[in-house]
Design an enzyme around this catalytic site. Structure first.
Site, PDB file in Angstrom:
ATOM      1  N   HIS A 154       1.073  -1.200   0.053  1.00 34.33           N
ATOM      2  CA  HIS A 154      -0.032   0.086   0.029  1.00 34.33           C
ATOM      3  C   HIS A 154       0.947   1.189   0.063  1.00 34.33           C
ATOM      4  O   HIS A 154       0.947   1.944   1.040  1.00 34.33           O
ATOM      5  CB  HIS A 154      -0.873  -0.252   1.316  1.00 34.33           C
ATOM      6  CG  HIS A 154      -2.011   0.969   1.408  1.00 34.33           C
ATOM      7  ND1 HIS A 154      -1.819   2.209   1.226  1.00 34.33           N
ATOM      8  CD2 HIS A 154      -3.330   0.840   1.716  1.00 34.33           C
ATOM      9  CE1 HIS A 154      -2.906   2.821   1.522  1.00 34.33           C
ATOM     10  NE2 HIS A 154      -3.814   1.801   1.762  1.00 34.33           N
ATOM     11  N   GLU A 254      -1.119   1.499  -5.128  1.00 37.37           N
ATOM     12  CA  GLU A 254      -1.054   0.017  -4.293  1.00 37.37           C
ATOM     13  C   GLU A 254      -0.815  -1.215  -5.306  1.00 37.37           C
ATOM     14  O   GLU A 254      -1.503  -1.407  -6.210  1.00 37.37           O
ATOM     15  CB  GLU A 254      -1.947  -0.148  -3.563  1.00 37.37           C
ATOM     16  CG  GLU A 254      -2.186   1.345  -2.471  1.00 37.37           C
ATOM     17  CD  GLU A 254      -3.511   1.252  -1.844  1.00 37.37           C
ATOM     18  OE1 GLU A 254      -4.172   0.127  -1.506  1.00 37.37           O
ATOM     19  OE2 GLU A 254      -4.217   2.261  -1.570  1.00 37.37           O
TER      20      GLU A 254
END
Ligand code: BG6
Length: 282
Positions: A154, A254
């Site tokens: 992320h 991400e």
């Protein structure tokens, strides 16, 4: 030289320094929270309000979302899984050459993890710090039954201003808009003038983040979903560990196995996702 350091509150991290770059990697969550190539400077965004408290995920850097991305089917469980708040074991630090350092961290099941997710596993994060940053996350099923994972690296990238950037490599890709739950096709580059929370799918090519004087490239393997997220004004104001105008300073791109890009691992099978990040001035 690399060394294990601790903040005043005991929060431990590895500080990597070599001829090409420096980096900081927390043992909690195997969380890379700084990557600074000497030529170009910091690539990752880290919230000024990150408090580095044990059991709370760091806001910024590269949280590992695992073994599920987003909300679990059981909504009492934490969003983005438990790996980001779990204490990894340091397995190895190797100075491969004067420009390259490799750090390996590992997590296995604990009585607490087994209460949230009933499987035995090995999760290994290998991070190679050089003039590029390579993050490799390997899941091994050490259980006697198959399991399913969704996951993400992320990554929070720091930007000169959210309105200055454009993301290319997603043109023509279909995405699920998490704000409306509707599917769309991306037309042109991705630019920002409001909240964006999208899961792009079937992305096999590199992604480029263009800023005023810099281009960051992201090469993924083992995953074909890319999540693009910026909370904008209203959501930013209610996010934990974010000051109210922090949305201007970062974008998340991400590298994910999300939605139908989930993976099922049979006993003894493994799966690896990799993101390689590099940048240059333009
Ligand atoms: C993104 C999601 O991946 O993570 C967003 O798409 C979410 O919806 C964001 O808000 C941050 O999540 P968290 O759990 O770190 O606050």
């Amino acid at each position: 030289m690399s060394e294990v350091k601790a903040l005043a509150n005991g929060f431990r991290y590895i500080e990597v320094n070599n001829k090409a770059a420096s980096a900081k990697i927390a043992l909690q969550g195997a969380h890379v929270f700084s990557y600074k190539p000497h030529k170009t400077g910091e690539v990752l965004w880290l919230s000024e309000l990150s408090d580095f408290e044990t059991t709370r995920s760091i806001r910024g850097g590269i949280p590992l979302c695992w073994p599920w991305f987003g909300m679990s089917e059981n909504t009492n469980l934490p969003q983005h899984g438990f790996a980001r708040n779990s204490m990894f074991e340091l397995i190895d630090i190797q100075e491969i050459d004067p420009n390259t350092t490799q750090v390996v961290l590992q997590l296995t099941q604990t009585p607490v993890s087994l209460q949230m997710w009933e499987f035995a596993f090995v999760l290994q994060m290998k991070c190679t710090v050089s003039d590029t940053l390579r993050v490799e996350l390997t899941t091994i099923n050490t259980d006697t039954k198959p399991f399913k994972i969704t996951q993400a690296l992320h990554t929070y990238f720091c930007v000169s201003g959210i309105e200055n950037i454009a993301i290319s490599g997603l043109e023509g890709k279909s995405y699920l808009d998490a704000l409306t739950s509707k599917k769309h096709t991306q037309e042109g580059v991705v630019e920002f003038d409001s909240e964006v929370d999208r899961v792009y799918q079937k992305v096999e090519n590199d992604i480029k983040l263009k800023d005023t004087n810099k281009v960051v490239s992201i090469t993924n393997s083992g995953s074909s979903s890319v999540v693009v997220w910026n909370p904008w004004i209203t959501k930013c104001a209610r996010m934990s560990a974010m000051k109210k105008d922090a949305y201007k300073e970062f974008v998340c791109i991400e590298s994910a196995n999300a939605l139908e890009d989930f993976r099922v691992l049979q006993p003894q099978e493994h799966h690896t996702i990799v993101a390689v990040v590099s940048d240059e001035f333009v």
